[in-house]
Structure formats: structure tokens, C-alpha cells
Design a protein around this motif. Structure first.
Motif, short mmCIF file in Angstrom:
data_model
loop_
_atom_site.label_atom_id
_atom_site.label_comp_id
_atom_site.label_asym_id
_atom_site.label_seq_id
_atom_site.Cartn_x
_atom_site.Cartn_y
_atom_site.Cartn_z
N ASP A 86 43.86 -3.26 -85.33
CA ASP A 86 45.05 -3.67 -84.57
C ASP A 86 46.09 -2.54 -84.53
O ASP A 86 46.52 -2.11 -83.47
N ASP A 87 46.49 -2.12 -85.73
CA ASP A 87 47.56 -1.13 -85.82
C ASP A 87 47.11 0.21 -85.22
O ASP A 87 47.90 0.90 -84.58
N TYR A 88 45.85 0.53 -85.42
CA TYR A 88 45.35 1.79 -84.87
C TYR A 88 45.41 1.78 -83.34
O TYR A 88 45.92 2.71 -82.71
N LYS A 114 49.84 3.45 -96.23
CA LYS A 114 50.63 4.66 -95.94
C LYS A 114 49.71 5.84 -95.64
O LYS A 114 49.94 6.60 -94.70
N LYS A 115 48.66 5.96 -96.43
CA LYS A 115 47.72 7.07 -96.23
C LYS A 115 47.03 6.97 -94.87
O LYS A 115 46.90 7.96 -94.14
N MET A 116 46.59 5.78 -94.52
CA MET A 116 45.89 5.59 -93.24
C MET A 116 46.80 5.84 -92.05
O MET A 116 46.42 6.45 -91.06
N ARG A 117 48.04 5.36 -92.14
CA ARG A 117 48.98 5.58 -91.04
C ARG A 117 49.21 7.07 -90.81
O ARG A 117 49.28 7.52 -89.67
N ALA A 118 49.31 7.82 -91.89
CA ALA A 118 49.53 9.27 -91.75
C ALA A 118 48.29 9.94 -91.17
O ALA A 118 48.37 10.75 -90.25
N GLU A 119 47.13 9.57 -91.69
CA GLU A 119 45.88 10.20 -91.25
C GLU A 119 45.60 9.90 -89.76
O GLU A 119 45.36 10.80 -88.97
N TYR A 120 45.65 8.61 -89.40
CA TYR A 120 45.28 8.25 -88.03
C TYR A 120 46.41 8.50 -87.03
O TYR A 120 46.18 8.62 -85.83
N GLY A 121 47.64 8.65 -87.54
CA GLY A 121 48.76 8.99 -86.67
C GLY A 121 48.61 10.37 -86.03
O GLY A 121 49.24 10.68 -85.03
#
Ligand SMILES: O[C@H]1[C@H](O)[C@@H](O)[C@H](O)[C@@H](O)[C@H]1O
Ligand SMILES: [Fe+2]
Ligand SMILES: [Fe+2]
Length: 268
Positions: free
Chosen positions: A178-180, A38-45
Motif C-alpha cells: 500500500d505505502d509503496y 523507517k528503514k523500508m521507507r528510506a530504502e524504497y523512497g
């Protein structure tokens, strides 16, 4: 056979890379939790790290060597071109597939200092869903025992926080390249077909596309896209070799594809 004289993806074969790859998976399995993702998705989003073109990113990958890969220690740009050239030969009319191969690993730049310098366990390696039980088909599965989510009753059932057939788009995957890269392509308005975007997003999800597990989380669209991922995977894996592609020679072709499916510059 890979360049080290072993079968591809043999994580137990004695080789100079076996121990460091296993150490890599230990860290990855311990640290990839629901909270971390969750933290990474918010940061890299936010996509606020850099503005650059697709090709600039290909060149940046020259500096990245993947510590999770038992089959390859070449610079990543060679892996991109080797897989793209191999798939182009067999599927000459699917230009989107050539481009997908070229860019599928670009997300690995998040390990470079100017992109947040994430540790390799948060960038590379196979991926898996978090928020539900870790399937035994994950390589070096034993290290999940030390993952805090492993003890969480909400997360350790077959469906966990998801529902049967909910669609992979609603599933949180372990965070990585991948997700990034999927996020970068989507948010910058790429016109790459849905199957290409799916390949980018799930190409490291070996427990699904190779072991056939986690299928209960897929919806109908995922099942369609998975067919192309199966095609792609062969080229991602078996094109790895010590024979280099001449970058300058093939660059004009790939530039034409980049211009067709992507804006000139993207937010990363
Ligand atoms: O070691 C490899 C490598 O990091 C690939 O880029 C990734 O897609 C694979 O799934 C992984 O096992
Ligand atoms: Fe990859
Ligand atoms: Fe790859």
C-alpha cells in the motif's frame, strides 16, 4: 462465499490455506517494527529499482501469488482487472475509481527479485500503525506479543508516538504494497484525486475501515476519504473469483485512463 467455499476473510475456517495464512501473519506481526518501517521507507523512497510504465507493472504482477490471502490464489493481474471491472459497472462515471482499482495492488512487485525481493510479510497482508498499541481487531493479534515494540513503553499506549487527530499522513503504517504504491504514484506526479491516493495507501488497513478502530488518529480529510475507501473495499474483496477477465479486450480502456492520470514511465 469465496472460491474455496468459505466466507470471505475467515481466518479460522479450516481450509487448505488456513495454516499457511496464519504462519504468514505470525511472521508479519513479529517483524513489522518502527525501526523496520523507517528503514523500508528510506530504502524504497529512493525509487531507484526500475523505470517502467503502469501497464508493464500490471503484467509483472502475473508472477506474484499472495500468501496472505485466504480467498484468492489466482495471478494478481486477474484480481486487479476483476475489481476494476466490477467497480466500473456500478460507478461508470468515476473513471479515477476504475484506475485506482486497477493499480491498488501493484506495489506487490517489491516481492520480486528485481525490486529487492522482500519476504511476503513485508509486502502483503492487512496493515496497522506501528509506534502505538496494536489493536485487538488485527487478525491473529496474539502474535504481536513476540514483536519487540510490544514491550516498548513509548509505543504501547493508545496514541503511542502520535497525537489525537494528527492525521494518518503522520502515522507510520506497517510496511507493504500500500505505502509503496502510494509513494510511487505521488513521487511520479500522478494526478489521481486525493481519494484515489488514500484508497491505494490504506486499502489493507482493515482494523480502520472494517473494524472501525484507530479512528482517533484521523483528521477531517481522512474522514472524507474514508467514505470512498468503504465503497472501494467491497469491490476489492467480493470481486475475487475463478472467472477470468479477458485482458486484451479491456486493455485499451485502461490504457486511456493510465495516460490520463500518469506519466508514460515512472520511477519505481
Ligand atoms: O491478504 C490480503 C491481500 O494481501 C490484499 O492485497 C491486502 O490489501 C489485504 O489487506 C490482505 O489482507
Ligand atoms: Fe492489497
Ligand atoms: Fe486487492
Amino acid at each position: 462465499m469465496n472460491a474455496f467455499g468459505h466466507q470471505f476473510r475467515d481466518y479460522d475456517a479450516e481450509s487448505e490455506r488456513q495454516k499457511s495464512v496464519e504462519d504468514f501473519y505470525r511472521l508479519q506481526h513479529i517483524n513489522q517494527t518502527v525501526d523496520f518501517v523507517k528503514k523500508m521507507r528510506a530504502e524504497y523512497g529512493k525509487l531507484d529499482k526500475k523505470v517502467m510504465s503502469i501497464w508493464e507493472c500490471c503484467e509483472l504482477l502475473n508472477e506474484v501469488v499472495d500468501e496472505s490471502d485466504p480467498d484468492l490464489d489466482e495471478p494478481q493481474i486477474q484480481h486487479l482487472l476483476q475489481s476494476a471491472e466490477a467497480i466500473r459497472k456500478d460507478y461508470p462515471n468515476e473513471d479515477w475509481l476504475h484506475l485506482t482499482a486497477l493499480i491498488h495492488d501493484l506495489g506487490k512487485v517489491i516481492t520480486l527479485p528485481q525490486f529487492g525481493g522482500l519476504p511476503q510479510w513485508a509486502v502483503v497482508g492487512d496493515t496497522f500503525p506501528v509506534g502505538c498499541a496494536f489493536d485487538e481487531s488485527n487478525v491473529h493479534h496474539k502474535y504481536f506479543l513476540e514483536n519487540p515494540d510490544f514491550q516498548n513503553k513509548v509505543y504501547n499506549t493508545k496514541n503511542g508516538i502520535y497525537t489525537q487527530g494528527c492525521g494518518l499522513n503522520n502515522v507510520m503504517m506497517s510496511w507493504g504494497h500500500d505505502d509503496y504504491m502510494y509513494m510511487v504514484a505521488k513521487e511520479n506526479g500522478s494526478t489521481l484525486p486525493s481519494a484515489g491516493q488514500f484508497i491505494i495507501r490504506y486499502h489493507s488497513f482493515y482494523p480502520l475501515h472494517t473494524a472501525g478502530e484507530y479512528t482517533h488518529l484521523m483528521n477531517e480529510e481522512d474522514k472524507e476519504n474514508l467514505k470512498w475507501l468503504h465503497v472501494f473495499n467491497k469491490y476489492d474483496l467480493y470481486s475475487k473469483s475463478k472467472v477470468h477477465v479477458d485482458v486484451d479486450k479491456v486493455k485499451p480502456y485502461y490504457m486511456s485512463l493510465i495516460n490520463k492520470y500518469f506519466p508514460e514511465t515512472l520511477r519505481w
